[in-house]
Each structure stands twice: as C-alpha cells, then as structure tokens.
Design an enzyme around this catalytic site. Structure first.
Site, short mmCIF file in Angstrom:
data_model
loop_
_atom_site.label_atom_id
_atom_site.label_comp_id
_atom_site.label_asym_id
_atom_site.label_seq_id
_atom_site.Cartn_x
_atom_site.Cartn_y
_atom_site.Cartn_z
N GLU A 81 13.32 64.78 36.35
CA GLU A 81 13.80 63.39 36.40
C GLU A 81 15.09 63.19 35.60
O GLU A 81 15.15 63.52 34.41
CB GLU A 81 12.70 62.45 35.84
CG GLU A 81 13.08 60.99 35.94
CD GLU A 81 11.92 60.05 35.59
OE1 GLU A 81 10.75 60.39 35.84
OE2 GLU A 81 12.20 58.96 35.06
N LYS A 267 3.83 55.96 30.64
CA LYS A 267 4.46 56.95 31.53
C LYS A 267 5.82 57.36 30.95
O LYS A 267 6.21 58.53 31.00
CB LYS A 267 4.60 56.37 32.94
CG LYS A 267 4.99 57.38 34.02
CD LYS A 267 6.47 57.60 34.15
CE LYS A 267 6.81 58.57 35.27
NZ LYS A 267 8.25 58.84 35.35
N ASP A 283 -0.92 73.05 29.02
CA ASP A 283 -1.64 72.40 30.12
C ASP A 283 -1.34 70.89 30.08
O ASP A 283 -1.95 70.15 29.32
CB ASP A 283 -3.13 72.67 29.92
CG ASP A 283 -4.01 72.05 30.99
OD1 ASP A 283 -3.52 71.20 31.75
OD2 ASP A 283 -5.20 72.41 31.05
N HIS A 381 20.28 55.09 35.03
CA HIS A 381 19.50 55.87 35.96
C HIS A 381 20.32 56.19 37.22
O HIS A 381 20.25 57.28 37.75
CB HIS A 381 18.30 55.02 36.37
CG HIS A 381 17.01 55.76 36.35
ND1 HIS A 381 16.45 56.21 35.19
CD2 HIS A 381 16.19 56.12 37.35
CE1 HIS A 381 15.32 56.82 35.48
NE2 HIS A 381 15.14 56.78 36.78
C1 MEV Z 1 10.51 55.91 34.33
O1 MEV Z 1 10.25 57.26 34.58
C2 MEV Z 1 9.93 55.47 32.98
C3 MEV Z 1 10.05 53.98 32.67
O2 MEV Z 1 9.49 53.21 33.73
C4 MEV Z 1 9.29 53.73 31.38
C5 MEV Z 1 9.14 52.28 31.01
O3 MEV Z 1 9.18 51.40 31.89
O4 MEV Z 1 8.93 52.03 29.80
C6 MEV Z 1 11.49 53.55 32.55
#
Ligand code: MEV
Length: 429
Positions: A81, A267, A283, A381
């Site tokens: 990513e 995430k 792992d 991004h």
């Molecule tokens: C994207 O991979 C991760 C985000 O969505 C984390 C977040 O929203 O805090 C940007």
C-alpha cells in the site's frame, strides 16, 4: 550504531538507497542482499507449504527516523500500500522531537487452551486440577529443553468455567507458558497435547481441543510518544499546531466510541504493524486476530490507541496490544529476507521486536489521523496511487512520475486517462 535519519532517501535510485542503507546501519551490502533477490528460492518455498508453484513478492521499503527507547532503528516494511512507509517515517520524525517512542513489553507469556468436556462435577474437577498443578506444570515444563535453557517454560495453570454453551457447561484450562524469543505456537500446542491424558486421568473428563489462544493478552507491548505541538505544523504550515492536535484527539474520540470507525482506525495501526510482522517472517494472521480480539476485550470493539494532551499542551499517543512475535523459529529462521530484517534492526530478543512493531503502529495511526483531521487522506494518497495507475497503464522509467504528476494536477487518477497521457508523451505531443 545505526543512524535512522537519511535525508533525501526518497529521491535516490534503488542502488543509491541500498548503499546508503548499508552505510547508515553499519551492515555490509551482502547483509541486505536477500532483498534484492526476493529472499527465498522456489525450492525452499517447496519445503514451507504445500502445492508450491512459485513465489509471490511484495515491495520492501525502509521506515526512517525511528528512535525506540533511545535507540535509532531502521525498520523494514513489507507492504503493497502506498503512503504507509512515508507516513510512518514522517511521524517518526515528528516524534523524535519529543524523545521518540518509549516502549515496554510484558514477559513473553502465551496461553494454551484445553477444553475439558464430559465432566460429572465441574467444581470437583476444577479443584482436582489445582491440587495437581505442580506436577502438571512440571510435565509441561519439560517438553522443550531449548526453551527451558533460555529461561522459558510452563508458568501457571488456570481453570475457567464456561457456564452456558451449545453443549452445556464445560471447563477450560489455560496453560501459561513463557516462550522467550519464539512465537510459541509449537511449544504451547505440544505442551497442551502432552498434558491432556494426565488431565483426563485426574478429572475423569475428556480433553477435547488443545490449542494456543491468539488472544495473547499476557504478552502485551505498550508504546507512548509525545509530539511537541510546534511540530504538528511541519508540512502543514497553514494549520495551527493546536488545531492539528485537537483534530487528532477528536478523531481518536470517534474511534474510541464507535466500532465502525474503530475498525478503520485500527486498520491504520495494522498497516504499520503487519508490514514489519511480514518483513520479519512472523504470522500476521495471529497478530491480526489478537489485535481485534483485544480491541473488543471489554465487550465493545474500540480503538487500540489513545490520543490526548499533556500538561504543556503537547500531543500524547499510546498504543497497547498483544504482540506474539518471535525471532528464532518458523519462517523468521528460514527466510533470508526475514533474517536480514532482524539483522538490520539489530534486535536480540522478540520483546525488542515487539517494541519496534508497536512504535510503528502508533506512528502509522498518527499519520492517518493527522491527514484525516486536516486536509483529508486523498491528497497524499493520490500521488502515490497515481504512480501505480501509471505503471499499470504501461509507463516505465521517467514516464511513471510524469504521467502520475499530470494526473494529480488534473485531479483525474484513472487508467484510461493514464493511457491517454502516456500515449501523448510517448509520441512527443
Ligand atoms: C487506510 O489503509 C488506513 C486509514 O483508513 C486509517 C484510518 O482511517 O485511520 C487511512
């Protein structure tokens, strides 16, 4: 001594970066070689899993600027990513101004579970297990002489009662095992399987499942960082530091109180955590399972991190999560790229690795919150995403950056537009 600050690293060629990395980390180019070749051959992969037909590679980037417990560390990230490596490195730079990351770990204690069913009297069985605890622990302790030599072994045995279930009440035994620098699944599973006949003999019940728990809540890594409020404007000169700080705290409040947001927030943490877990051959499914189960430990899924301010108004971040990673067994041992990762970071224990990983998780979390709380995530991004779209459209060499830059300027990042721009550039129009 490693120097994790390598100015201009981003702008170097691949070759130049490798040379700089070797120099900054006091490693030889050979130490870094597994990353130029991809690490393992298809032949060795054939011994790792079943039905092998080849290999699957990921980009390996270096997280810069990290200082963890006063030590500079260059951190390998295996991740597909865009923005992950850049985001964490930038936040690590801001965190340096506040002393870097301060991390601790518990003892490396894993939990092995044994499900005891068909018990006539649950209380009687429970107490009988405790009466035999010393001898059961002695059996479990003897299963791995290597672990024992390094100070690991069985530490405790606990009995839990599950009152209601689809099959009625049953008992669950938790074997607490110190696995030192291993991830520990093999030792714990072996110990549980070894204890089962004894437990059946003591209780008259049947030991059904015998397996470690990925909710490794006895093996926690914790990290804290302080970002001086003045640093929060770096790169964001149009924002006041206090505004960025309060925006991050408000973003945290959202994740802390809403599971829909907490899942995305966590995430973001795992973007950093998994990158290092994968780079070191660990792992990542175990780490993911442990993280999310821990985030829901009080009955409601919530944020793994916290953000607030200190008495001087500086931003303070914390992260606590299970971190069952090892440096001595499994893929970490046999994968040359994982070995290179461990060597680059100069770590000697699994706990040191865990401390680095949570530092990366916290930096990554802050990178996302800082962008979300100010100009939004898409700007940063998009420029990286545009490069991927340009490559997918067939751009190579210098044209990748050129096609990407034009798409970003036009605010249209799409494969059809990338193809058009590429065609025009190739034909010199
Ligand atoms: C994207 O991979 C991760 C985000 O969505 C984390 C977040 O929203 O805090 C940007």
């Amino acid at each position: 001594m490693t120097n994790s600050r390598i100015p201009g690293f981003y702008n170097l060629t691949l070759e130049e970066r490798r040379a700089k990395l070797a120099e900054a980390s006091n490693r030889t180019p050979e130490d870094l070689l597994p990353w130029t070749t991809g690490g393992i051959s298809a032949e060795s992969a054939d011994h790792m899993i079943e039905n092998v037909v080849g290999l699957h590679s990921l980009p390996l980037g270096i997280g810069l600027n990290f200082m963890v417990n006063g030590r500079d560390v260059l951190i390998p990230f295996a991740v597909e990513e865009p923005s992950v490596v850049a985001g964490a490195s930038f936040m690590a730079k801001l965190a340096r101004a506040g002393g870097g990351f301060t991390a601790t770990t518990t003892e490396p204690l894993m939990i092995g579970q044994m499900q005891l069913i068909n018990v006539v009297n649950m209380n009687e069985a429970r107490l009988k297990i405790y009466e035999h605890k010393a001898e059961l622990l002695a059996i479990a302790d003897a299963i791995d002489p290597v672990l024992k030599k390094f100070g690991g072994g069985a530490r405790d045995l606990e009995v839990r009662t599950i009152e209601e279930s689809a099959i009625g009440p049953f008992l669950v035994l938790h074997l607490i095992y110190d696995v030192r620098d291993a991830m520990g699944a093999n030792a714990v599973n072996t110990a549980c399987e070894k204890l089962a006949p004894q437990i059946e003999a003591i209780t008259g019940g049947k030991v059904h499942l015998r397996i470690l728990s990925n909710l490794a809540d006895r093996r926690i890594a914790r990290v804290r960082c302080t970002i001086p409020v003045s640093e929060l404007t770096v790169g964001f000169e149009s924002f006041k530091g206090e505004t960025v700080r309060d925006g991050i705290i408000a973003a945290y409040a959202f994740a802390a109180s809403d599971p829909y947001r907490a899942a995305t927030h966590n995430k973001g943490i795992m973007n950093g955590v998994d990158s290092v877990v994968i780079a070191t051959g660990n792992d990542w499914r175990a780490i993911e399972a442990g993280a999310h189960a821990y985030a829901a430990r009080n009955g409601k899924y919530t944020s793994l991190s916290t953000w607030g301010k200190d008495k001087d108004g500086n931003l303070v971040g914390t992260l606590e999560m299970p971190m069952a990673v090892g440096i001595v067994g499994g893929a970490t041992k046999v994968h040359p790229a994982a070995q290179a990762a461990v060597k680059l970071m100069g770590i000697k224990t699994a706990n040191e690795l865990a401390e680095i990983i949570v530092s990366v998780g916290l930096a990554q979390n802050m990178a996302a919150l800082r962008a979300l709380a100010t100009e939004g995530i898409q700007r940063g991004h998009m420029s990286l995403h545009a490069r991927q779209v340009a490559i997918a459209a067939g751009a190579s060499g210098e044209l990748i950056e050129k096609v990407a830059a034009q798409m970003v300027a036009e605010k249209v990042v799409r494969s059809d537009r990338a193809e058009e721009i590429l065609k025009a550039m190739e034909s010199g129009k």
